[in-house]
Design a protein around this motif. Structure first.
Motif, PDB file in Angstrom:
ATOM      1  N   ALA A 157       8.883 -29.205 -96.089  1.00 38.81           N
ATOM      2  CA  ALA A 157       9.601 -28.374 -97.052  1.00 38.81           C
ATOM      3  C   ALA A 157       8.970 -28.476 -98.431  1.00 38.81           C
ATOM      4  CB  ALA A 157      11.071 -28.777 -97.098  1.00 38.81           C
ATOM      5  N   MET A 158       8.563 -29.679 -98.819  1.00 38.50           N
ATOM      6  CA  MET A 158       7.956 -29.882-100.132  1.00 38.50           C
ATOM      7  C   MET A 158       6.545 -29.303-100.196  1.00 38.50           C
ATOM      8  SD  MET A 158       9.328 -33.765-100.801  1.00 38.50           S
ATOM      9  CE  MET A 158       8.627 -33.921-102.441  1.00 38.50           C
ATOM     10  N   GLU A 159       5.764 -29.531 -99.149  1.00 39.68           N
ATOM     11  CA  GLU A 159       4.380 -29.045 -99.144  1.00 39.68           C
ATOM     12  C   GLU A 159       4.286 -27.530 -99.052  1.00 39.68           C
ATOM     13  OE1 GLU A 159       1.707 -30.717 -96.320  1.00 39.68           O
ATOM     14  OE2 GLU A 159       2.081 -32.792 -96.917  1.00 39.68           O
ATOM     15  N   LEU A 160       5.140 -26.938 -98.231  1.00 39.79           N
ATOM     16  CA  LEU A 160       4.986 -25.531 -97.905  1.00 39.79           C
ATOM     17  C   LEU A 160       5.871 -24.605 -98.729  1.00 39.79           C
ATOM     18  CD1 LEU A 160       4.802 -25.834 -93.999  1.00 39.79           C
ATOM     19  CD2 LEU A 160       2.938 -25.871 -95.671  1.00 39.79           C
ATOM     20  N   GLY A 161       6.868 -25.158 -99.400  1.00 41.74           N
ATOM     21  CA  GLY A 161       7.762 -24.336-100.206  1.00 41.74           C
ATOM     22  C   GLY A 161       7.039 -23.447-101.213  1.00 41.74           C
ATOM     23  N   PRO A 162       6.029 -23.970-101.919  1.00 40.55           N
ATOM     24  CA  PRO A 162       5.320 -23.125-102.887  1.00 40.55           C
ATOM     25  C   PRO A 162       4.629 -21.917-102.253  1.00 40.55           C
ATOM     26  CG  PRO A 162       4.913 -25.438-103.351  1.00 40.55           C
ATOM     27  CD  PRO A 162       5.606 -25.376-102.019  1.00 40.55           C
ATOM     28  N   PHE A 163       4.457 -21.934-100.947  1.00 38.89           N
ATOM     29  CA  PHE A 163       3.812 -20.820-100.243  1.00 38.89           C
ATOM     30  C   PHE A 163       4.833 -19.898 -99.564  1.00 38.89           C
ATOM     31  CE2 PHE A 163       0.866 -24.356-100.458  1.00 38.89           C
ATOM     32  CZ  PHE A 163      -0.290 -23.742-100.915  1.00 38.89           C
ATOM     33  N   GLY A 164       6.105 -20.099 -99.869  1.00 43.31           N
ATOM     34  CA  GLY A 164       7.139 -19.246 -99.302  1.00 43.31           C
ATOM     35  C   GLY A 164       7.569 -19.625 -97.905  1.00 43.31           C
ATOM     36  N   VAL A 165       7.199 -20.841 -97.475  1.00 44.67           N
ATOM     37  CA  VAL A 165       7.524 -21.297 -96.129  1.00 44.67           C
ATOM     38  C   VAL A 165       8.643 -22.322 -96.205  1.00 44.67           C
ATOM     39  CG1 VAL A 165       6.649 -22.374 -94.018  1.00 44.67           C
ATOM     40  CG2 VAL A 165       5.152 -20.892 -95.392  1.00 44.67           C
ATOM     41  N   ARG A 166       9.677 -22.129 -95.411  1.00 43.51           N
ATOM     42  CA  ARG A 166      10.819 -23.031 -95.389  1.00 43.51           C
ATOM     43  C   ARG A 166      10.789 -23.909 -94.140  1.00 43.51           C
ATOM     44  NH1 ARG A 166      15.235 -20.807 -94.401  1.00 43.51           N
ATOM     45  NH2 ARG A 166      14.485 -18.791 -93.652  1.00 43.51           N
ATOM     46  N   ALA A 167      11.346 -25.111 -94.246  1.00 39.57           N
ATOM     47  CA  ALA A 167      11.465 -26.016 -93.100  1.00 39.57           C
ATOM     48  C   ALA A 167      12.835 -26.658 -93.117  1.00 39.57           C
ATOM     49  CB  ALA A 167      10.388 -27.101 -93.150  1.00 39.57           C
ATOM     50  N   ASN A 168      13.469 -26.684 -91.953  1.00 42.89           N
ATOM     51  CA  ASN A 168      14.781 -27.312 -91.801  1.00 42.89           C
ATOM     52  C   ASN A 168      14.855 -27.980 -90.439  1.00 42.89           C
ATOM     53  OD1 ASN A 168      16.523 -26.319 -94.225  1.00 42.89           O
ATOM     54  ND2 ASN A 168      15.541 -24.451 -93.470  1.00 42.89           N
ATOM     55  N   ALA A 169      15.755 -28.940 -90.309  1.00 46.47           N
ATOM     56  CA  ALA A 169      15.953 -29.634 -89.035  1.00 46.47           C
ATOM     57  C   ALA A 169      17.387 -29.461 -88.569  1.00 46.47           C
ATOM     58  CB  ALA A 169      15.633 -31.121 -89.176  1.00 46.47           C
ATOM     59  N   ILE A 170      17.532 -29.202 -87.278  1.00 43.00           N
ATOM     60  CA  ILE A 170      18.839 -29.149 -86.644  1.00 43.00           C
ATOM     61  C   ILE A 170      19.054 -30.439 -85.871  1.00 43.00           C
ATOM     62  CG2 ILE A 170      20.322 -27.942 -84.997  1.00 43.00           C
ATOM     63  CD1 ILE A 170      18.684 -25.429 -85.509  1.00 43.00           C
ATOM     64  N   CYS A 171      20.227 -31.021 -86.019  1.00 42.12           N
ATOM     65  CA  CYS A 171      20.571 -32.247 -85.301  1.00 42.12           C
ATOM     66  C   CYS A 171      21.671 -31.949 -84.291  1.00 42.12           C
ATOM     67  CB  CYS A 171      21.034 -33.333 -86.271  1.00 42.12           C
ATOM     68  SG  CYS A 171      19.722 -33.965 -87.322  1.00 42.12           S
ATOM     69  N   PRO A 172      21.292 -31.652 -83.044  1.00 42.15           N
ATOM     70  CA  PRO A 172      22.327 -31.459 -82.030  1.00 42.15           C
ATOM     71  C   PRO A 172      23.038 -32.773 -81.725  1.00 42.15           C
ATOM     72  CG  PRO A 172      20.212 -30.549 -81.325  1.00 42.15           C
ATOM     73  CD  PRO A 172      19.951 -31.423 -82.515  1.00 42.15           C
ATOM     74  N   GLY A 173      24.292 -32.657 -81.347  1.00 41.71           N
ATOM     75  CA  GLY A 173      24.991 -33.800 -80.784  1.00 41.71           C
ATOM     76  C   GLY A 173      24.776 -33.807 -79.281  1.00 41.71           C
ATOM     77  N   ALA A 174      25.758 -34.215 -78.531  1.00 41.52           N
ATOM     78  CA  ALA A 174      25.668 -34.213 -77.077  1.00 41.52           C
ATOM     79  C   ALA A 174      25.784 -32.776 -76.583  1.00 41.52           C
ATOM     80  CB  ALA A 174      26.773 -35.074 -76.481  1.00 41.52           C
ATOM     81  N   VAL A 175      24.729 -32.301 -75.923  1.00 44.79           N
ATOM     82  CA  VAL A 175      24.658 -30.908 -75.493  1.00 44.79           C
ATOM     83  C   VAL A 175      24.877 -30.818 -73.983  1.00 44.79           C
ATOM     84  CG1 VAL A 175      23.232 -28.829 -75.419  1.00 44.79           C
ATOM     85  CG2 VAL A 175      23.034 -30.413 -77.355  1.00 44.79           C
ATOM     86  N   GLU A 176      25.806 -29.997 -73.583  1.00 42.88           N
ATOM     87  CA  GLU A 176      26.058 -29.800 -72.157  1.00 42.88           C
ATOM     88  C   GLU A 176      24.772 -29.362 -71.455  1.00 42.88           C
ATOM     89  OE1 GLU A 176      28.760 -30.399 -70.526  1.00 42.88           O
ATOM     90  OE2 GLU A 176      30.481 -30.208 -71.877  1.00 42.88           O
ATOM     91  N   GLY A 177      24.501 -29.914 -70.264  1.00 40.61           N
ATOM     92  CA  GLY A 177      23.346 -29.459 -69.506  1.00 40.61           C
ATOM     93  C   GLY A 177      22.691 -30.573 -68.726  1.00 40.61           C
ATOM     94  N   PRO A 178      21.687 -30.242 -67.908  1.00 40.79           N
ATOM     95  CA  PRO A 178      21.042 -31.221 -67.027  1.00 40.79           C
ATOM     96  C   PRO A 178      20.426 -32.400 -67.754  1.00 40.79           C
ATOM     97  CG  PRO A 178      20.467 -28.982 -66.385  1.00 40.79           C
ATOM     98  CD  PRO A 178      21.196 -28.872 -67.691  1.00 40.79           C
ATOM     99  N   ARG A 179      19.807 -32.154 -68.919  1.00 40.61           N
ATOM    100  CA  ARG A 179      19.163 -33.262 -69.625  1.00 40.61           C
ATOM    101  C   ARG A 179      20.185 -34.306 -70.055  1.00 40.61           C
ATOM    102  NH1 ARG A 179      15.039 -32.857 -74.811  1.00 40.61           N
ATOM    103  NH2 ARG A 179      15.131 -35.035 -75.408  1.00 40.61           N
ATOM    104  N   MET A 180      21.334 -33.841 -70.577  1.00 47.12           N
ATOM    105  CA  MET A 180      22.355 -34.781 -71.011  1.00 47.12           C
ATOM    106  C   MET A 180      22.960 -35.506 -69.825  1.00 47.12           C
ATOM    107  SD  MET A 180      23.554 -36.023 -73.742  1.00 47.12           S
ATOM    108  CE  MET A 180      24.775 -37.324 -73.970  1.00 47.12           C
TER     109      MET A 180
END
Length: 250
Positions: A157-180
């Protein structure tokens, strides 16, 4: 508009593909599971790519850059890693978890960044975890890798922000499905508990008393990539029903 999703042939990544397609994006997905790739919609572009292989990722992004703009990249590849006390974690198991989960995110960003900087726009969405904001007993490699993903995102986010590029992170909790389900079974064995007791412990550890769906994560990824989030960058967004207790107990 075009989105590239690593580990996009199943689970959260597949749900992301569906959500981005519904939002009008051309969808590219990568995965190591060729059977799952073959089952993806015919109008998606599918590539068999190991997110932890620099040669694979370099070739992928060379193809992407030669075929048009890249508006969004979702660094979603990751593996659950072992469920064990830290002293019982094998070094090879540690490395394999960190290589894919953190290394794959790094390689995705490394090769996406020049394309987006040249365009002067773009969104990078990284899949972390609630394990990236809490310590997590018996999941040292996974928790460490997901914490690392957040540190990587903040730096992007800090490096790329000046170039108009955004970065964010999603933190899932326990997600229904085979992996969980696999996580539940391994954790139940490690703790001498039943699978149902572990499940109930995870659900009870959230204020909403529920697991989340892959589509919940996908919807957030689409929002973070949209003009509605045009000034949202460097953020850690939990989609977890508000996790209160990362160590489920019977």
């Amino acid at each position: 508009m075009r989105v590239l999703i690593t580990a996009g042939a199943s689970g959260i990544g597949y749900a992301m593909g569906q959500a981005f397609e519904a939002a009008g994006y051309d969808v590219w997905v990568t995965d190591v599971d060729e059977t799952a790739l073959a089952a993806c919609p015919d109008n998606w572009t599918m590539r068999r790519v190991d997110a932890a292989s620099e040669s694979d990722m370099s070739a992928l992004f060379a193809e992407v850059s030669a075929t048009g703009p890249l508006d969004v990249v979702c660094a979603n590849a990751g593996v659950a890693g072992p469920t064990a006390k830290v002293e019982d974690v094998a070094w090879d198991d540690w490395k394999s978890c960190v290589d894919v989960t953190l290394g794959g995110a790094f390689l995705t960003a490394k090769y996406a960044a020049p394309i987006m900087k040249t365009a002067g726009a773009g969104a990078i969405v990284l899949t972390s975890s609630t394990a990236g904001v809490f310590g997590y007993p018996n999941r040292a490699p996974y928790a460490a890798a997901k914490w690392g993903v957040i540190g990587l995102m903040k730096t992007l986010a800090m490096e790329l922000g000046p170039f108009g590029v955004r970065a964010n992170a999603i933190c899932p909790g326990a997600v229904e499905g085979p992996r969980m389900e696999g996580v539940l079974e391994r954790e139940a064995a490690a703790k001498g508990m039943s699978r149902d007791a572990v499940y109930e412990g995870y659900a009870a550890g959230t204020s909403m008393k529920t697991f989340v769906r892959a589509s919940d994560i996908a919807d957030m990824a689409v929002f973070l990539s949209s003009s509605g989030a045009g000034r949202v960058s460097g953020q850690v967004i939990s989609v977890d029903g508000h996790t209160e207790n990362p160590d489920p107990k019977p």
